[in-house]
Enzyme design. Structure first.
Site, PDB file in Angstrom:
ATOM      1  N   CYS A   1       0.453  -1.517  -0.174  1.00  0.00           N
ATOM      2  CA  CYS A   1       0.219  -0.086   0.078  1.00  0.00           C
ATOM      3  C   CYS A   1       1.002   1.457   0.079  1.00  0.00           C
ATOM      4  O   CYS A   1       0.260   2.642  -0.701  1.00  0.00           O
ATOM      5  CB  CYS A   1      -1.211  -0.316   1.311  1.00  0.00           C
ATOM      6  SG  CYS A   1      -1.850  -1.047   1.161  1.00  0.00           S
TER       7      CYS A   1
ATOM      8  N   GLU B   1       6.272  -1.361  12.532  1.00  0.00           N
ATOM      9  CA  GLU B   1       5.622  -2.293  12.237  1.00  0.00           C
ATOM     10  C   GLU B   1       5.843  -3.440  11.365  1.00  0.00           C
ATOM     11  O   GLU B   1       7.026  -3.437  10.932  1.00  0.00           O
ATOM     12  CB  GLU B   1       4.165  -1.897  11.469  1.00  0.00           C
ATOM     13  CG  GLU B   1       4.762  -1.159   9.839  1.00  0.00           C
ATOM     14  CD  GLU B   1       4.356  -2.310   9.466  1.00  0.00           C
ATOM     15  OE1 GLU B   1       4.247  -3.441   8.881  1.00  0.00           O
ATOM     16  OE2 GLU B   1       4.831  -2.073   7.147  1.00  0.00           O
TER      17      GLU B   1
ATOM     18  N   GLY C   1     -13.290  -6.945   2.549  1.00  0.00           N
ATOM     19  CA  GLY C   1     -12.062  -7.804   1.994  1.00  0.00           C
ATOM     20  C   GLY C   1     -11.801  -8.577   3.370  1.00  0.00           C
ATOM     21  O   GLY C   1     -13.165  -8.396   4.272  1.00  0.00           O
ATOM     22  N   ALA C   2     -10.575  -9.500   3.079  1.00  0.00           N
ATOM     23  CA  ALA C   2     -10.834 -10.221   4.380  1.00  0.00           C
ATOM     24  C   ALA C   2      -9.025 -10.540   5.083  1.00  0.00           C
ATOM     25  O   ALA C   2      -8.920 -12.028   5.582  1.00  0.00           O
ATOM     26  CB  ALA C   2     -11.509 -11.424   4.561  1.00  0.00           C
ATOM     27  N   GLY C   3      -8.288  -9.815   4.351  1.00  0.00           N
ATOM     28  CA  GLY C   3      -7.165  -9.978   4.225  1.00  0.00           C
ATOM     29  C   GLY C   3      -6.153  -9.280   5.636  1.00  0.00           C
ATOM     30  O   GLY C   3      -7.579  -9.253   6.763  1.00  0.00           O
ATOM     31  N   GLU C   4      -5.163  -9.737   5.624  1.00  0.00           N
ATOM     32  CA  GLU C   4      -4.336  -8.801   7.158  1.00  0.00           C
ATOM     33  C   GLU C   4      -4.861  -7.647   7.568  1.00  0.00           C
ATOM     34  O   GLU C   4      -5.119  -8.033   8.569  1.00  0.00           O
ATOM     35  CB  GLU C   4      -3.008  -8.673   7.221  1.00  0.00           C
ATOM     36  CG  GLU C   4      -2.330  -8.752   8.474  1.00  0.00           C
ATOM     37  CD  GLU C   4      -0.603  -9.124   8.092  1.00  0.00           C
ATOM     38  OE1 GLU C   4       0.425  -9.457   9.340  1.00  0.00           O
ATOM     39  OE2 GLU C   4      -0.294  -9.791   7.402  1.00  0.00           O
TER      40      GLU C   4
END
Length: 432
Positions: free
Chosen positions: A56, A119, A194-197
């Site tokens: 991103c 992070e 969405g269903a990502g991290e």
């Protein structure tokens, strides 16, 4: 071989440009093939190496090449691949050669170059990028070594400093912004697309606020259902989004779609159906999931990854001591890597010297064998062989001494003295 990193990130380019330069996962392997064959060239003396990191917040090309014009060629390739004029792209691109490329890789993997200082997600993304490059056959000795050292440095930095302590994540920043819009997040209905991290992280933070309802919409129904169940929520088909958008007060989206999945018209209809009650929207995707024009609607509060950066930076300022400690570790490891790289630079020369010397040896041995075959005295043959080898092996150094002048000659003389000062003694001289 020269190391080079070409890229853009959240420091140098807005999300509007970053999303145009991003590589969808399925495009990375074929892109690496064109990057090597077209940009670096299949006839290079050494096989070129490349890896693409696309997230991103950044798109970066890591490469090892003999091409001295690699910087400009890489920028042109990136421009051509994404059909962005060079004049538009180039001002936002950084080009980091050699030690700068190494230092950058170490800093990125350690979380020092992230919007969220310290992070850990970027380390996993970098490992995925290396795995993809390896599967594409794009890695070699240089980048393999670079990334092995990179991951070791990241582990050392995270294990010996407090760089990741008390970090304000993008997910936490999204909750803070929602709390500025709504008095109580617990009274709101929240939709995750969405269903990502990243969505999983956001769902964790929002679920902690006890929202009135938590719903997950995902292209793959089974994955969306699993995530929703983790937080006692519900799943819904992504295709239901246009008809049900008005039900939700908070919408957080982060998918891998290359095109927006929420358009201006759909949001306008949702706002009208809600009788102008506000909608808080967070678009964490790059390329963006929500058309940017949505931000102009009066009752919509739309934030992108860049907008969340200001809140994240507030938390970064308090950890500067850890940053200084991490930078010191990285600087030491950069110097170590450059020492290794310097030793690699002489390998082709040493290999060439061995090849040349072996060719001379074989030639003289062949001559000696012919002399022996015709009945020449073996002692004379050995003497001739040794004399010929001696003359040929010192021909290069003596020619070089005769060609150079001045300070260069003095330096070469000292070098030669060092080579030959430990000449072996004969058996007779040694007393054996």
């Amino acid at each position: 071989m020269q190391l080079l990193t070409i890229g853009i990130n959240h420091h140098t380019a807005p999300v509007a440009l970053r999303e145009r330069v991003a590589f969808p996962l399925e495009q990375i392997k074929p892109a690496l093939v064109t990057f090597k064959n077209v940009f670096l060239g299949p006839q290079a003396p050494n096989a070129p190496e490349a890896a693409i990191l696309s997230t991103c917040n950044r798109t970066e090309l890591y490469c090892a090449t003999d091409d001295r014009a690699a910087r400009d060629a890489a920028i042109r390739w990136l421009s051509d691949y994404h059909r962005i004029p060079v004049d538009e792209l180039a001002p936002h691109v950084y080009a980091l050669p050699q030690s700068e490329a190494v230092r950058h890789a170490f800093r990125v993997a350690s979380g020092l170059d992230s919007m969220v200082l310290g992070e850990t997600q970027i380390l996993g993304q970098m490992k995925d990028a290396v795995r993809t490059a390896s599967e594409a056959g794009a890695l070699g000795t240089y980048l393999n070594q670079l990334f092995q050292r990179t991951f070791a440095v990241a582990k050392e930095v995270r294990g010996t400093t407090e760089i990741g302590a008390q970090s304000v994540s993008m997910a936490a920043a999204a909750v803070r912004l929602a709390q500025r819009i709504f008095e109580k997040v617990s009274d709101q209905r929240v939709l995750f697309i969405g269903a990502g991290e990243m969505i999983e992280l956001c769902a964790t933070h929002f679920a902690a606020q006890g929202p009135r309802e938590l719903v997950v919409a995902n292209r793959t129904a089974e994955r969306g259902q699993r995530l929703a169940e983790r937080f006692n929520g519900r799943a819904m088909p992504l295709s239901d989004l246009p008809a049900r958008m008005q039900e939700f007060d908070i919408i957080v989206s982060c998918t891998a779609s290359t095109l927006p999945i929420i358009g201006l018209g759909a949001v306008e209809r949702a706002v009208k159906a809600r009788r102008h009650r506000p909608i808080f929207m967070v678009d964490l995707a790059v390329p963006r999931d929500i058309e940017p024009e949505v931000s102009k609607l009066k009752d919509v509060f739309l934030y992108t990854v860049d907008d969340l950066g200001a809140i994240v930076r507030e938390g970064n300022a308090s950890r500067q001591a850890a940053v200084a400690q991490a930078e010191a570790i990285i600087e030491t490891r950069v110097q170590n890597f450059m020492q290794w790289l310097d030793t690699r630079s002489v390998v082709p020369v040493i290999r060439h010297m061995h090849t040349q010397a072996d060719a001379l040896r074989r030639l003289e041995v062949e001559k000696a064998q012919k002399m022996l075959a015709r009945g020449d005295d073996p002692a004379a043959v050995l003497e001739a062989l040794s004399q010929a080898l001696t003359n040929k092996l010192i021909h290069g150094p003596t020619s070089a001494l005769n060609r150079v002048n001045g300070a260069d000659r003095d330096s070469l003389i000292e070098l030669m003295r060092g080579f030959y000062q430990h000449a072996p003694r004969s058996n007779d001289q040694s007393g054996h």
